[in-house]
Write an enzyme that holds these catalytic residues in place. Structure first.
Site, PDB file in Angstrom:
ATOM      1  CD1 TRP A 356       0.744  -0.283   3.092  1.00  0.00           C
ATOM      2  CD2 TRP A 356      -0.713   1.369   3.448  1.00  0.00           C
ATOM      3  NE1 TRP A 356       1.046   0.280   4.308  1.00  0.00           N
ATOM      4  CE2 TRP A 356       0.169   1.296   4.559  1.00  0.00           C
ATOM      5  CE3 TRP A 356      -1.712   2.342   3.454  1.00  0.00           C
ATOM      6  CZ2 TRP A 356       0.065   2.168   5.653  1.00  0.00           C
ATOM      7  CZ3 TRP A 356      -1.808   3.199   4.548  1.00  0.00           C
ATOM      8  CH2 TRP A 356      -0.930   3.113   5.621  1.00  0.00           C
ATOM      9  CG  ASP A 357       4.815   0.746   1.489  1.00  0.00           C
ATOM     10  OD1 ASP A 357       3.878   0.089   1.938  1.00  0.00           O
ATOM     11  OD2 ASP A 357       5.980   0.639   1.903  1.00  0.00           O
ATOM     12  CD  GLU A 487       2.466  -4.047   9.339  1.00  0.00           C
ATOM     13  OE1 GLU A 487       3.650  -4.213   9.695  1.00  0.00           O
ATOM     14  OE2 GLU A 487       2.085  -4.186   8.166  1.00  0.00           O
ATOM     15  CD  GLN A 601       2.877   1.531   9.819  1.00  0.00           C
ATOM     16  OE1 GLN A 601       3.273   0.417  10.122  1.00  0.00           O
ATOM     17  NE2 GLN A 601       2.833   1.963   8.569  1.00  0.00           N
TER      18      GLN A 601
HETATM   19  C1  BGC Z   1       4.814  -1.276   7.498  1.00  0.00           C
HETATM   20  C2  BGC Z   1       3.773  -1.355   6.408  1.00  0.00           C
HETATM   21  C3  BGC Z   1       4.471  -1.261   5.068  1.00  0.00           C
HETATM   22  C4  BGC Z   1       5.581  -2.282   4.942  1.00  0.00           C
HETATM   23  C5  BGC Z   1       6.394  -2.118   3.679  1.00  0.00           C
HETATM   24  C6  BGC Z   1       5.854  -2.349   7.284  1.00  0.00           C
HETATM   25  O1  BGC Z   1       6.853  -2.250   8.270  1.00  0.00           O
HETATM   26  O2  BGC Z   1       4.211  -1.468   8.754  1.00  0.00           O
HETATM   27  O3  BGC Z   1       2.849  -0.301   6.540  1.00  0.00           O
HETATM   28  O4  BGC Z   1       3.540  -1.451   4.046  1.00  0.00           O
HETATM   29  O5  BGC Z   1       6.477  -2.143   6.026  1.00  0.00           O
HETATM   30  O6  BGC Z   1       7.020  -0.868   3.639  1.00  0.00           O
END
Ligand code: BGC
Length: 772
Positions: A356-357, A487, A601
Site C-alpha cells: 500500500w506504500d 501493525e 506508525q
Molecule cells: C509497514 C507497512 C508497510 C511495509 C512495507 C511495514 O513495516 O508497517 O505499513 O507497508 O512495512 O514498507
C-alpha cells in the site's frame, strides 16, 4: 545510527574502507533505472561479507511459502523479485594472488555516488598479500536514457607489479536469493554464446518462465592498446572470458563492460538473442563516454523537474537529493506492469512486491515531479489487477464483484503469509481508492474515472459493504477483526482509520459515479452493464452504512480512538520507554508488543492526514498530541506523516525533527537495517515532508495552495512542481515565498488563502512565510 557518509550537495561519499560498513554501503550506493538495478557490490573478487544483488524489474518467482500450520485461504507463495545474473565480475590474478579487498591492505578508498550525473565511482589503492600495489578507479551506471543498458569502466594501474596478470571477465547467473525459503535456486539456463558482439547468457525462471538474456561486451586496453580476450570457463549458468598479459610496473589496464539485460516481458523469448545482440552492438558502438554523457543529460532532465535545493544545510541538501535520486532510479513510470517495491533494487527484503506504500506515500511525489502518465501508470497497475482483487475477495468468502486488493503482490494475487497482514490489513483498499481521488484532484483528469477508476471504486465499495456488519448492541455498523496501519495491534475491532476510510470510499464511489454520469452517460451505462451495478439498491446500502458506521472516539479526551478498547491498555508514553528497550520490535516479544499501547506508525493520524478537510485544527492537535506521545515510529513510513501534521499545527521544530528522521534514515542507518536495502517508499514521504509539510502545499479546487514556513536551520529551500501542464518554481526564504510561473499558461495559485494570478514567465512574492 552511523555517521560515516560525508556531506556534499550532489554526492554521497564514503572515505576509507570499513568492512563492517560494507553491506550498508552496498545498499546506499545502489544503482538502477526503473528497468533494472544493482547493489553496490565490488566488481573485483571480494571474499568478505557482502549481499550480492542484481535485479530486473517484474521478474519474480513464487517461492513456496513457509508457515507453521496451514489454514484455508493462505496464499501459496511469497513472490520475490529475483537476484539475477551478475554481469560485473572481474577477477585479477597477479601471479597467483587475487585482488580482493578482504585480504588486501587497503591504503586508500573512496566511493562516490554522483547523483547529478547518475554514476557510481570508486577509487582505491591496495596492496595485495604478495606485496604488489594496485590503483583502481571504477565508474559504472545504469542508463536512464536507454533502460536496457548499463556500463562499467574499470581502470587498474599496476604500480609496482611486473609479471603475468590473468584477467577473467565473468557473467555469472548461478546466483540465489538470500531470502529463499528452501534454499532453492530459481533460475535454469536456456543457453549461452560468445560472438564478436559479446558474451550472452540466457536464463529462465522456474515456474514463472520469465527469460532474461544478459549480454556483455568486454573490451580491454593495455596502455591504450586493445588486448584480445579468449573464451574461458563455461559451466551451468556461467560464462567467462579471459586473457593473460605481461605487465610492467606502471602499466594501465582499462576494462570496459557494456551491458544489456532484456526480458521476455518485453520481447518474445525467441527474439531475445537477436535483440540483445542488436542493443549491445549499438551501445558498444556508442562507447562508454557517449553513454555516460547521455546519462548525464537524462539525469539533468529529471533534476530539472524534481530537484529540491536547500541553502544553509549541506547534510539536509544531500539527504533530500539522495531520496529523490533513489525514487527516480526505482520507478520511471514507463511500464504500467511495474511498481515500487519498498526496497526498490537495493535489497531482497519485502520481495520487491507492491504494498500500500505506493498509493499512500509515493503517488504525490511522482504526480508533482514527473509527467502525469507516470502516476497514472501506478493507478493503471491496480486497474489491471481488479479481476484478481475480485478473485482474492471470493477466496475469502465475498461475492458480487467485491474487490479486496492484496496487501503484498507481484501480479495481483496476494502473496503474503502473515495472516494479520494478509487477511486483516484490509485498509489497503482505502489507500488504493484514495490514490485515485488524489490523482484526479491533482491532475483534473476526470477521464481516468471513466476509463478505469470508477470500476475499481465500485469493487472496493462492494467489499466494504460486505465486510461490515450491523451491531444490534451499538445500533451501528461495525468492522471486526482487522489490523490497521499500526501493525503492533492485530485482530482488533473498529480500527478508526479503517472504518473512516471505508466510509470515505463508499461516498467517493457514489460521487465518482455522478461525475461519470455528468460527463459521459453512455460510458456509465457501459460500466453499469459490465459491473452489474444496481444503483438503487447498492447505493442505498452504501449510504446507510456511511451514515451509520461506528467510529470510535473518546469524548472526554476529545480524540478518535484507534480501536475499540485502546484506552484499556496501560497508557505508557514513549518518553518513558528506556532507550535500551528500543526498537521494541527487536527487544520485546511479539506478545508483549501486542499487549502494549505503543503504536508502530501513524494510524489515526494517517486518516487525519488523508481526510484533513474533515477535521479542524483543534481536533488535529488533540489527536496529534495523544498519538504522537505513544508512537514509536518503527515503520519508516511513519515520521513523514507526523512531520506534515506538526507543520500544519505550526510546530516547525517538531516538523523538522520528524523530517530529519525520514530524510537521513538510510544515509545514517538510523534503524540499523540499511544493509537489507534502502527504504525507498518512505523516501517519497521525505519529499512530502518538505513540500506538503514545510511548504504547506495542497490542491484545492483545482489550484495549488501554499502555507509555507522556513525551518530555522535553513536559509532557504526551493523546488519545482509540475501541475496541470505548467511548472512552478517555488522558493521559500525567511519571511517570504516566491513563486515563478515557468509554464506557458497563466495560472492561479493561493498563498495563505490569497489568490494570485501569475502570468507565464512572472513571479509573485508573499511576505508571510514565518521561520519556525
Ligand atoms: C509497514 C507497512 C508497510 C511495509 C512495507 C511495514 O513495516 O508497517 O505499513 O507497508 O512495512 O514498507
Amino acid at each position: 545510527m552511523k555517521n560515516y557518509i560525508q556531506a556534499a550537495a550532489w554526492s554521497i561519499i564514503e572515505e576509507g574502507f570499513d568492512p563492517a560498513l560494507h553491506q550498508i554501503s552496498e545498499s546506499i550506493f545502489s544503482l538502477g533505472n526503473g528497468h533494472m538495478g544493482q547493489r553496490a557490490n565490488f566488481e573485483e573478487t571480494y571474499s568478505g561479507e557482502s549481499l550480492s544483488g542484481n535485479y530486473v524489474a517484474g521478474v519474480y518467482y513464487p517461492d513456496k511459502t513457509r508457515v507453521g500450520w496451514w489454514k484455508n485461504g493462505y496464499p501459496e507463495y511469497f513472490a520475490k523479485v529475483l537476484n539475477s545474473c551478475n554481469w560485473m565480475g572481474l577477477q585479477f590474478d597477479f601471479g597467483g594472488t587475487l585482488l580482493d579487498l578482504h585480504t588486501a591492505e587497503v591504503k586508500s578508498f573512496r566511493r562516490e555516488l554522483q547523483m547529478q550525473k547518475g554514476y557510481l565511482q570508486r577509487n582505491f589503492v591496495a596492496t595485495i598479500p604478495s606485496g604488489s600495489t594496485v590503483e583502481v578507479q571504477s565508474k559504472r551506471f545504469f542508463s536512464m536514457a536507454n533502460d536496457e543498458i548499463a556500463a562499467l569502466h574499470y581502470q587498474l594501474k599496476a604500480t609496482d607489479f611486473t609479471g603475468t596478470l590473468k584477467l577473467k571477465a565473468v557473467v555469472d547467473g548461478d546466483v540465489s536469493n538470500q531470502d529463499s525459503n528452501y534454499d532453492e535456486k530459481f533460475w535454469d539456463e536456456v543457453g549461452k554464446s560468445r560472438t564478436e558482439k559479446g558474451t550472452f547468457l540466457t536464463l529462465r525462471t522456474k515456474k514463472t518462465g520469465f527469460e532474461v538474456i544478459t549480454g556483455v561486451k568486454t573490451i580491454v586496453l593495455l596502455n591504450g592498446k586493445p588486448l584480445e580476450l579468449k573464451s574461458s570457463e563455461e559451466r551451468n549458468k556461467y560464462i567467462s572470458e579471459e586473457l593473460a598479459v605481461e605487465l610492467q610496473a606502471g602499466d594501465v589496464l582499462d576494462i570496459y563492460k557494456i551491458v544489456t539485460n532484456l526480458s521476455s516481458q518485453n520481447y518474445a523469448a525467441a527474439e531475445l538473442s537477436a535483440r540483445a545482440e542488436e542493443v549491445l552492438h549499438a551501445a558498444t558502438a556508442a562507447g562508454f563516454e557517449k553513454l555516460l554523457a547521455e546519462q548525464a543529460e537524462a539525469w539533468a532532465l529529471k533534476w530539472a523537474e524534481g530537484d529540491i535545493q536547500i541553502e544553509g544545510d549541506t547534510s539536509a541538501q544531500q539527504a533530500i537529493r539522495f531520496n529523490i535520486f533513489q525514487l527516480n532510479q526505482t520507478y520511471t513510470g514507463k511500464d504500467a506492469r511495474l511498481n515500487i517495491g519498498p526496497k526498490g533494487f537495493t535489497g531482497e527484503k519485502y520481495g520487491g512486491s507492491t504494498y500500500w506504500d505506493t498509493e499512500a506515500y509515493c503517488i504525490p511525489f511522482y504526480l508533482s515531479t514527473a509527467n502525469q502518465e507516470v502516476a497514472k501508470n501506478l493507478l493503471v497497475y491496480r486497474y489491471k489487477h481488479l479481476e484478481k482483487a475480485i478473485e482474492n475477495a471470493q477466496k475469502l468468502g465475498f461475492d458480487k464483484g467485491a474487490a479486496l486488493y492484496p496487501m503484498v503482490t507481484m501480479n495481483g494475487e496476494e502473496c503474503h503469509n502473515e495472516w494479520e497482514i494478509t487477511f486483516e490489513e484490509i485498509h489497503r483498499n482505502g489507500a488504493i481508492a484514495f490514490a485515485i481521488y488524489n490523482y484526479v484532484r491533482y491532475t483534473g483528469d476526470q477521464d481516468y474515472l471513466k476509463q478505469y477508476g470508477l470500476e475499481v471504486l465500485i469493487g472496493i465499495a462492494r467489499f466494504w459493504k460486505q465486510r461490515v456488519n450491523w451491531s444490534e448492541d451499538k445500533q451501528q455498523y461495525v468492522m471486526l477483526g482487522v489490523t490497521g496501519p499500526n501493525e503492533y495491534e492485530n485482530n482488533i475491532n473498529n480500527n478508526w482509520y479503517t472504518n473512516t476510510m471505508a466510509v470515505w470510499c463508499l461516498n467517493y464511489a457514489m460521487e465518482a459515479t455522478e461525475i461519470v454520469r455528468a460527463e459521459d452517460p453512455a460510458r456509465l451505462a457501459e460500466l453499469i452493464e459490465a459491473t452489474g451495478l444496481n444503483e438503487a439498491e447498492e447505493f442505498a446500502a452504501w449510504t446507510k452504512i456511511s451514515a451509520g458506521m461506528y467510529l470510535p472516539e473518546d469524548k472526554n479526551l476529545g480524540i478518535f480512538l484507534q480501536q475499540d478498547g485502546y484506552l484499556d491498555k496501560e497508557q505508557i508514553l514513549v518518553k518513558d520507554l528506556p532507550a535500551s528497550q528500543r526498537p521494541i520490535n527487536q527487544k520485546w516479544s511479539w506478545d508483549r508488543i501486542l499487549r502494549s499501547g505503543f503504536i508502530k506508525q501513524a494510524d489515526v493520524l494517517q486518516g487525519m492526514y488523508f481526510l484533513e478537510d474533515q477535521y479542524d485544527l483543534d481536533a488535529l492537535r488533540r489527536n496529534f498530541d495523544f498519538y504522537e506521545a505513544r508512537t514509536v515510529h518503527e515503520s519508516s513510513l511513519s515520521p513523514c506523516v507526523h512531520s506534515i501534521l506538526a507543520a500544519k499545527l505550526n510546530d516547525g521544530a517538531r516538523a523538522y525533527e520528524f523530517y530529519l528522521r525520514t530524510a537521513r534514515l538510510d544515509l545514517d542507518d538510523y534503524n540499523n537495517d540499511t544493509e537489507d536495502g534502502l527504504h525507498i517508499t518512505s523516501m517519497a514521504g521525505t519529499w512530502m515532508s518538505i513540500v506538503e509539510g514545510f511548504a504547506g502545499m495542497r490542491v484545492r479546487n483545482g489550484q495549488l495552495l501554499f502555507r509555507p514556513f522556513l525551518p530555522q536551520e535553513w536559509q532557504s529551500f526551493a523546488f519545482k512542481i509540475g501541475f496541470r501542464g505548467t511548472q512552478f518554481s517555488i522558493t521559500i526564504r525567511a519571511g517570504e515565498i516566491t513563486i515563478f510561473n515557468a509554464g506557458d499558461q497563466i495560472s492561479n495559485i493561493s498563498i495563505f488563502d490569497e489568490v494570485y494570478q501569475i502570468p507565464t514567465g512572472e513571479t509573485v512574492i508573499n511576505y508571510q512565510a514565518a521561520a519556525l
